[in-house]
Design an enzyme around this catalytic site. Structure first.
Site, short mmCIF file in Angstrom:
data_model
loop_
_atom_site.label_atom_id
_atom_site.label_comp_id
_atom_site.label_asym_id
_atom_site.label_seq_id
_atom_site.Cartn_x
_atom_site.Cartn_y
_atom_site.Cartn_z
N LYS A 181 -13.02 0.48 -89.25
CA LYS A 181 -12.83 1.56 -90.24
C LYS A 181 -14.05 2.48 -90.28
O LYS A 181 -13.93 3.69 -90.23
CB LYS A 181 -12.56 0.97 -91.64
CG LYS A 181 -11.32 0.07 -91.69
CD LYS A 181 -11.05 -0.47 -93.08
CE LYS A 181 -12.13 -1.37 -93.63
NZ LYS A 181 -12.32 -2.65 -92.90
N ARG A 241 -8.55 -1.79 -102.46
CA ARG A 241 -8.64 -3.06 -101.77
C ARG A 241 -7.64 -4.06 -102.37
O ARG A 241 -7.55 -5.18 -101.92
CB ARG A 241 -10.05 -3.54 -102.05
CG ARG A 241 -10.79 -4.48 -101.16
CD ARG A 241 -11.10 -4.07 -99.81
NE ARG A 241 -12.16 -4.85 -99.20
CZ ARG A 241 -13.25 -4.32 -98.69
NH1 ARG A 241 -13.46 -3.03 -98.77
NH2 ARG A 241 -14.12 -5.08 -98.08
N ARG A 285 -21.81 -7.67 -85.09
CA ARG A 285 -22.08 -6.35 -85.70
C ARG A 285 -23.53 -6.25 -86.14
O ARG A 285 -24.10 -7.18 -86.69
CB ARG A 285 -21.17 -6.13 -86.91
CG ARG A 285 -21.55 -4.88 -87.70
CD ARG A 285 -20.44 -4.36 -88.55
NE ARG A 285 -20.11 -5.20 -89.68
CZ ARG A 285 -19.13 -4.91 -90.55
NH1 ARG A 285 -18.40 -3.82 -90.39
NH2 ARG A 285 -18.88 -5.72 -91.53
N ARG A 301 -25.73 -7.88 -91.60
CA ARG A 301 -25.38 -7.99 -93.02
C ARG A 301 -25.26 -9.45 -93.43
O ARG A 301 -24.77 -10.27 -92.65
CB ARG A 301 -24.02 -7.31 -93.26
CG ARG A 301 -24.13 -5.82 -93.47
CD ARG A 301 -22.80 -5.11 -93.42
NE ARG A 301 -21.72 -5.72 -94.19
CZ ARG A 301 -20.52 -5.15 -94.36
NH1 ARG A 301 -20.27 -3.97 -93.81
NH2 ARG A 301 -19.58 -5.75 -95.04
N ARG A 359 -13.98 -13.79 -96.14
CA ARG A 359 -13.54 -12.39 -96.26
C ARG A 359 -12.14 -12.21 -95.68
O ARG A 359 -11.36 -11.40 -96.17
CB ARG A 359 -14.54 -11.46 -95.57
CG ARG A 359 -15.83 -11.33 -96.36
CD ARG A 359 -16.94 -10.77 -95.52
NE ARG A 359 -16.74 -9.38 -95.18
CZ ARG A 359 -17.35 -8.78 -94.16
NH1 ARG A 359 -18.18 -9.46 -93.38
NH2 ARG A 359 -17.16 -7.51 -93.93
P1 ADP Z 1 -15.14 -2.05 -90.55
O1 ADP Z 1 -15.75 -0.81 -91.16
O2 ADP Z 1 -13.66 -2.01 -90.49
O3 ADP Z 1 -15.65 -3.32 -91.18
P2 ADP Z 1 -16.81 -1.41 -88.20
O4 ADP Z 1 -16.46 0.00 -87.87
O5 ADP Z 1 -18.10 -1.68 -88.85
O6 ADP Z 1 -15.60 -2.10 -89.02
O7 ADP Z 1 -16.70 -2.25 -86.83
C1 ADP Z 1 -16.95 -3.66 -86.80
C2 ADP Z 1 -17.67 -4.03 -85.50
O8 ADP Z 1 -16.78 -3.87 -84.39
C3 ADP Z 1 -18.89 -3.15 -85.20
O9 ADP Z 1 -19.85 -3.97 -84.59
C4 ADP Z 1 -18.35 -2.09 -84.22
O10 ADP Z 1 -19.36 -1.63 -83.33
C5 ADP Z 1 -17.26 -2.86 -83.47
N1 ADP Z 1 -16.07 -2.05 -83.15
C6 ADP Z 1 -15.52 -1.06 -83.88
N2 ADP Z 1 -14.40 -0.56 -83.27
C7 ADP Z 1 -14.25 -1.29 -82.12
C8 ADP Z 1 -13.28 -1.27 -81.05
N3 ADP Z 1 -12.23 -0.42 -81.06
N4 ADP Z 1 -13.45 -2.16 -80.05
C9 ADP Z 1 -14.49 -3.02 -80.05
N5 ADP Z 1 -15.43 -3.10 -81.01
C10 ADP Z 1 -15.32 -2.24 -82.04
P1 ADP Z 2 -15.69 -4.59 -94.51
O1 ADP Z 2 -16.65 -4.58 -93.40
O2 ADP Z 2 -15.10 -5.91 -94.86
O3 ADP Z 2 -14.66 -3.53 -94.46
P2 ADP Z 2 -16.99 -3.44 -96.85
O4 ADP Z 2 -18.29 -2.88 -96.44
O5 ADP Z 2 -15.86 -2.49 -97.10
O6 ADP Z 2 -16.60 -4.52 -95.81
O7 ADP Z 2 -17.17 -4.31 -98.18
C1 ADP Z 2 -18.17 -5.28 -98.31
C2 ADP Z 2 -17.97 -6.05 -99.61
O8 ADP Z 2 -18.09 -5.15 -100.73
C3 ADP Z 2 -16.60 -6.71 -99.78
O9 ADP Z 2 -16.53 -7.97 -99.15
C4 ADP Z 2 -16.48 -6.79 -101.30
O10 ADP Z 2 -17.24 -7.86 -101.83
C5 ADP Z 2 -17.15 -5.50 -101.75
N1 ADP Z 2 -16.19 -4.38 -101.90
C6 ADP Z 2 -16.11 -3.24 -101.15
N2 ADP Z 2 -15.14 -2.44 -101.59
C7 ADP Z 2 -14.56 -3.07 -102.64
C8 ADP Z 2 -13.47 -2.75 -103.52
N3 ADP Z 2 -12.76 -1.63 -103.39
N4 ADP Z 2 -13.16 -3.66 -104.48
C9 ADP Z 2 -13.85 -4.79 -104.62
N5 ADP Z 2 -14.86 -5.16 -103.83
C10 ADP Z 2 -15.22 -4.31 -102.84
#
Ligand code: ADP
Ligand code: ADP
Length: 224
Positions: A16, A91, A130, A163, A174
């Site tokens: 995302k 969420r 990551r 993280r 998660r």
């Molecule tokens: P999210 O925001 O959904 O938690 P991230 O964008 O942070 O996900 O991506 C999670 C991990 O996967 C990061 O280390 C990123 O570099 C990697 N990643 C993101 N998109 C892809 C993809 N299409 N294929 C392989 N690795 C990816």
């Molecule tokens: P991901 O990589 O899982 O997409 P995020 O960076 O979006 O992770 O979120 C990290 C953490 O922050 C979640 O595991 C949760 O504890 C908290 N969090 C983020 N967004 C929300 C939300 N909309 N409602 C409740 N908790 C949230």
């Protein structure tokens, strides 16, 4: 031109944040990521951060009272009047209802909900590799998307960290939270004809091309 009000949904590690950076650039949208807002609050040691940290470290959602008001207030600001891109919010169903109500009150509506889907095994592979920029949250992967210089963000030169919640024991919690609380949103938005699905196992560029084409089509349909 009509406003683009978009939401990114998907399991942790679906890509995302990676896609959000690109979509933001394509369409000039302000980006609101509740995870980033909460992590900044933790780093800054604010009251919100102090209250949120234990939930985050345990792979749970923070209570609605802590995050819904913060997000709705941000959407109400001048920056978001011509559209927005949300990541990590809503969420759960209660948050989706709160968002729908707030938008309806001001005569706005969602354009689309973009679901990036990847299986659990891939989530584990991605999150365990990551690395995140300590300053602005840019993400990398030790194997799939390494930075040019190990441990340093290409974009702003700050330190890359792992993280706390990307440690194996929290990743599995998660995933449980996602399936129990967030996945019901798929049906919720499908019923409202807003959901668009993307295969998140493709390369970042392929996923991006697909999303960009879908948004462009939505815009055209809206203009007709
Ligand atoms: P999210 O925001 O959904 O938690 P991230 O964008 O942070 O996900 O991506 C999670 C991990 O996967 C990061 O280390 C990123 O570099 C990697 N990643 C993101 N998109 C892809 C993809 N299409 N294929 C392989 N690795 C990816
Ligand atoms: P991901 O990589 O899982 O997409 P995020 O960076 O979006 O992770 O979120 C990290 C953490 O922050 C979640 O595991 C949760 O504890 C908290 N969090 C983020 N967004 C929300 C939300 N909309 N409602 C409740 N908790 C949230």
């Amino acid at each position: 031109m009509s406003e683009l009000n978009l939401i990114l949904v998907g399991p942790p590690g679906a890509g995302k944040g990676t896609q959000a950076e690109r979509i933001q650039q394509d369409f000039g949208l302000p980006y609101f990521a509740t995870g980033n807002i909460l992590r900044k609050a933790v780093t800054d040691g604010t009251e919100l951060g102090k209250q949120a940290k234990a939930y985050m470290d345990d792979g749970k959602l923070v209570p609605d009272e802590l995050i819904v008001g913060v997000l709705l207030e941000a959407l109400d600001g001048a920056e978001a009047t011509d559209g927005f891109l949300l990541d990590g919010f809503p969420r759960k169903i209660s948050q989706a209802d709160a968002l729908a109500e707030a938008l309806e009150k001001v005569g706005r509506k969602l354009t689309a909900v973009l679901l990036i889907d990847v299986p659990d095994e891939e989530v584990i592979r991605r999150l365990s590799g990551r690395r995140t920029c300590a300053k602005n949250g840019h993400t990398y992967h030790v194997d799939f998307d390494p930075p040019k210089h190990e441990g340093v963000c290409d974009q702003d030169g700050s330190k890359l960290i792992q993280r706390d919640d990307d440690k194996p024991e929290v990743i599995s919690k998660r995933l449980v939270t996602y399936h129990d609380e967030t996945e019901p949103l798929v049906e919720y938005y499908e019923a409202r004809d807003l959901l668009r699905r993307f295969d998140g196992t493709r390369t970042p560029t392929e996923v991006h091309d697909h999303i960009r084409a879908t948004i462009a089509t939505l815009r055209l349909e809206d203009a007709i």
